[in-house]
Design a protein around this motif. Structure first.
Motif, PDB file in Angstrom:
ATOM      1  N   ARG A  66      -6.027  -5.075 -15.872  1.00  0.00           N
ATOM      2  CA  ARG A  66      -5.218  -5.294 -14.590  1.00  0.00           C
ATOM      3  C   ARG A  66      -4.999  -4.039 -13.813  1.00  0.00           C
ATOM      4  O   ARG A  66      -4.591  -4.271 -12.415  1.00  0.00           O
ATOM      5  N   VAL A  67      -4.958  -2.919 -14.336  1.00  0.00           N
ATOM      6  CA  VAL A  67      -4.770  -1.638 -13.657  1.00  0.00           C
ATOM      7  C   VAL A  67      -5.986  -0.766 -13.490  1.00  0.00           C
ATOM      8  O   VAL A  67      -6.503  -0.623 -14.700  1.00  0.00           O
ATOM      9  N   LEU A  68      -6.470  -0.330 -12.579  1.00  0.00           N
ATOM     10  CA  LEU A  68      -7.643   0.309 -12.329  1.00  0.00           C
ATOM     11  C   LEU A  68      -7.618   1.686 -11.520  1.00  0.00           C
ATOM     12  O   LEU A  68      -7.017   1.714 -10.427  1.00  0.00           O
TER      13      LEU A  68
ATOM     14  N   VAL B 151      -3.834  -4.062  -9.748  1.00  0.00           N
ATOM     15  CA  VAL B 151      -3.484  -2.645  -9.245  1.00  0.00           C
ATOM     16  C   VAL B 151      -4.442  -1.776  -9.209  1.00  0.00           C
ATOM     17  O   VAL B 151      -5.158  -1.581 -10.037  1.00  0.00           O
ATOM     18  N   LEU B 152      -4.852  -1.120  -7.918  1.00  0.00           N
ATOM     19  CA  LEU B 152      -5.857  -0.212  -7.703  1.00  0.00           C
ATOM     20  C   LEU B 152      -4.962   1.167  -7.344  1.00  0.00           C
ATOM     21  O   LEU B 152      -4.229   1.410  -6.703  1.00  0.00           O
TER      22      LEU B 152
ATOM     23  N   LEU C 292       0.704  -1.154   0.083  1.00  0.00           N
ATOM     24  CA  LEU C 292       0.036   0.007  -0.066  1.00  0.00           C
ATOM     25  C   LEU C 292       1.101   1.196   0.038  1.00  0.00           C
ATOM     26  O   LEU C 292       1.600   1.525   0.966  1.00  0.00           O
ATOM     27  N   THR C 293       0.907   1.960  -1.265  1.00  0.00           N
ATOM     28  CA  THR C 293       1.710   3.359  -1.192  1.00  0.00           C
ATOM     29  C   THR C 293       0.758   4.393  -1.277  1.00  0.00           C
ATOM     30  O   THR C 293      -0.170   4.426  -1.855  1.00  0.00           O
TER      31      THR C 293
ATOM     32  N   THR D 228      -1.547  -1.525  -4.145  1.00  0.00           N
ATOM     33  CA  THR D 228      -2.496  -0.180  -4.114  1.00  0.00           C
ATOM     34  C   THR D 228      -1.976   1.333  -3.824  1.00  0.00           C
ATOM     35  O   THR D 228      -0.873   1.177  -3.006  1.00  0.00           O
ATOM     36  N   VAL D 229      -2.398   2.110  -4.655  1.00  0.00           N
ATOM     37  CA  VAL D 229      -1.769   3.318  -4.466  1.00  0.00           C
ATOM     38  C   VAL D 229      -2.973   4.351  -4.097  1.00  0.00           C
ATOM     39  O   VAL D 229      -4.076   4.421  -4.686  1.00  0.00           O
ATOM     40  N   VAL D 230      -2.780   5.031  -3.089  1.00  0.00           N
ATOM     41  CA  VAL D 230      -3.692   6.279  -2.800  1.00  0.00           C
ATOM     42  C   VAL D 230      -3.221   7.499  -2.812  1.00  0.00           C
ATOM     43  O   VAL D 230      -1.893   7.582  -2.229  1.00  0.00           O
ATOM     44  N   THR D 231      -3.779   8.593  -3.111  1.00  0.00           N
ATOM     45  CA  THR D 231      -3.428   9.908  -2.929  1.00  0.00           C
ATOM     46  C   THR D 231      -4.250  10.579  -1.787  1.00  0.00           C
ATOM     47  O   THR D 231      -5.235  10.441  -1.742  1.00  0.00           O
ATOM     48  N   SER D 232      -3.457  11.112  -0.850  1.00  0.00           N
ATOM     49  CA  SER D 232      -4.176  11.515   0.284  1.00  0.00           C
ATOM     50  C   SER D 232      -3.116  12.594   1.184  1.00  0.00           C
ATOM     51  O   SER D 232      -1.981  12.195   1.106  1.00  0.00           O
TER      52      SER D 232
END
Length: 573
Positions: free
Chosen positions: A403-405, A484-485, A359-360, A515-519
């Motif tokens: 595969r990448v969303l 990949v989310l 989780l990045t 998983t990558v989230v921007t926050s």
């Protein structure tokens, strides 16, 4: 009529007329049946005056009541049969128009889906709305020419031939009348085409403004720009109204001439026939027949004028559809094979490296810069990003999308039952759906709806609050279960308690998956395996949330400011 799941075919996009002709060729037997039924129906209408002439000349004048009764019965039987033909003609032509309508809808929707993210950069929302609301119906109406149009030509030639056997001058007037009407109305219909085209374009602009207004009224109100936007909308409305008056002025002349000229035509032919009857050149029965023939011709002649009107409007509408269909998706020149398993994503422009299975989080002083990184990693637009050492744009787009969303926090929500809204491409089993709802902390959303997961949701989720919409979007992304989310600000509209719950459950639900989230929320950043701190769109530091807090003043200030803003928002609530 076209089946909802049937392939609509490949449209002819060479021009408006070519597209209309393609719609006819996609249903040849129905179009042929419409033309045949219309022709027979109109010819039988013209047969009534002939039978009336025979009843007068052979039965009424010489006093032969039996002959008069026979022709009367023949007229009744013919009229009854023709009434049935009229029903079948109308039903057939309704199917022709409906097929054209739904086929165009399928073609347009399918092309819009193929355009994907490129649509917003190639066409305005107002243009697409105008096509769906008005142009599709207009071009479908133009296909009426296939039935009554062909029938009008046939009956016109038949009546002219019959009149030729009665009187050559009358036949000449009938044959020359139509070209004269075309000369009078032709320039008007061409002018109408230009005015209609401009009107449709302005209508698209105004529809786009309405969409902007509906989507951004709260923001405009907060910035004090509501009056400025209202003034612009008022000016666009004034221009559209003025253009509508111009279209209406030309259309009124076309429609007036469509009624007036055939009536004048009838008067001229009747006057000539009466002169011939008075001179003994034709019988009384033939005079009655001539009047009946010309009365029958009023419909076809008027239709020729209105047909030109409808065809010109249909061509304008078809050109707009063709213009949309000519838009090409982003070029996909990928030929290389995607990585066989989880692999590192790398964005050279920012220096972001995403380790697979972790989780990045991307924390940026400017959220738009973090979103731009996600767009490049998800191949939305030009990108130099690599996936397992292979350039992302060298891999076929379908392989990337499979595969990448990329889960945008403002992604569209379509109307329908909630379980269908979140299921996307394939219906999900109940257990997977419940897991996704739990991971997004959306149980209270489902419980608050009258029928739970079967409750209807309005378009864009307008029946839900901002935080509820955000969690429903997250449910949809988690239910897709991509390798990949990439999630953009997935918790920005949530209160602190719900945000903490979502962050914890998201980590558990995506355990072992990339998983990558921007926050910039400390509640989310604290649960990330790796945090990448972006400054001016580039990685300035990386590490754990606690480690960056200890050694990076800029990161510390960013997170503290985000925490203060979240606290102030919570207090307002």
């Amino acid at each position: 009529m076209i089946d909802a799941y049937q392939d609509p075919g490949v449209p002819d996009t060479r021009g408006g007329r070519h597209y209309l002709w393609w719609l006819v060729l996609r249903q040849p037997w129905r179009s042929l049946a419409g033309a045949l039924l219309s022709s027979v129906w109109m010819v039988l209408l013209a047969a009534q005056p002939y039978m009336m002439a025979r009843a007068v000349d052979d039965g009424l004048v010489p006093g032969r009541l039996g002959v008069l009764a026979w022709w009367t019965v023949a007229m009744f039987v013919t009229g009854s049969g023709n009434a049935w033909l009229s029903i079948m003609r109308h039903r057939t032509m309704t199917r022709v128009r409906m097929d054209a309508h739904f086929r165009t809808v399928k073609v347009v929707v399918g092309h819009v889906v193929r355009l994907g993210a490129a649509l917003g950069r190639r066409a305005g929302a107002g243009e697409v709305v105008t096509i769906g609301v008005g142009d599709v119906q207009t071009l479908a109406q133009a296909l009426t020419v296939v039935g009554p149009g062909v029938g009008s030509v046939v009956v016109y030639l038949v009546v002219a031939g019959v009149l030729l056997s009665i009187s050559a001058p009358l036949a000449a007037v009938v044959l020359l009348g139509l070209p004269l009407i075309a000369l009078i109305t032709g320039p008007l219909t061409l002018r109408l085409q230009g005015a209609e085209s401009e009107y449709r374009d302005r209508q698209g602009v105004l529809a786009a403004r309405i969409g902007d207004l509906a989507g951004g009224l709260r923001v405009l109100n907060g910035l004090g720009g509501k009056r400025l936007f209202a003034d612009a909308f008022r000016e666009d409305s004034r221009r559209l109204r003025a253009q509508g008056y111009r279209v209406g002025a030309v259309a009124s002349w076309v429609q007036a001439l469509g009624v007036g000229l055939p009536t004048l035509f009838l008067a001229v032919v009747t006057w000539l026939a009466a002169r011939l009857a008075a001179g003994g050149e034709i019988s009384v029965g033939e005079l009655v027949a001539v009047y009946g023939y010309v009365a029958v011709l009023i419909g076809p002649v008027a239709f020729f004028v209105l047909m030109a009107y409808d065809l010109n409007r249909g061509v304008v509408a078809a050109r707009r559809v063709v213009r949309l269909l000519r838009l090409e998706p982003e070029p996909d020149e990928g030929t290389l094979r995607a990585p066989d398993g989880p692999a590192e994503l790398h964005d050279p422009a920012s220096g972001v490296r995403v380790v697979p299975g972790r989780l990045t989080a991307l924390a940026s002083t400017r959220p738009a810069e973090a979103a731009a990184v996600v767009d490049r990693l998800g191949r939305y637009g030009p990108t130099d990003a690599t996936w397992g050492g292979v350039r992302l744009d060298a891999v076929p787009l379908d392989a990337v999308r499979a595969r990448v969303l990329v889960a945008d926090n403002e992604a569209d929500l379509f109307a329908g039952p909630l379980r269908e809204v979140v299921a996307a491409e394939h219906p999900a089993d109940e257990a997977a759906l419940r897991r996704a709802v739990y991971a997004a902390a959306a149980e209270d959303v489902v419980r608050g709806l009258p029928d739970g997961l079967d409750s209807a949701v309005t378009g864009q989720g307008r029946s839900l609050s901002g935080g509820q919409r955000q969690r429903i979007r997250l449910v949809r992304a988690l239910l897709a279960d991509p390798e990949v989310l990439l999630a953009v600000e997935p918790t920005s509209a949530l209160d602190a308690h719900t945000e903490s719950t979502v962050a914890e459950r998201l980590r558990g639900a995506r355990e072992g998956r990339t998983t990558v989230v921007t926050s910039t929320s400390p509640l989310v950043l604290d649960r990330a395996d790796t945090v990448l701190f972006l400054v001016d769109g580039k990685v300035a530091a990386r590490g754990s949330h606690q480690g960056l807090l200890a050694r990076e003043p800029g990161y510390r200030a960013l997170v503290a400011r985000a925490a203060d803003e979240a606290g102030a928002e919570e207090a307002v609530r």
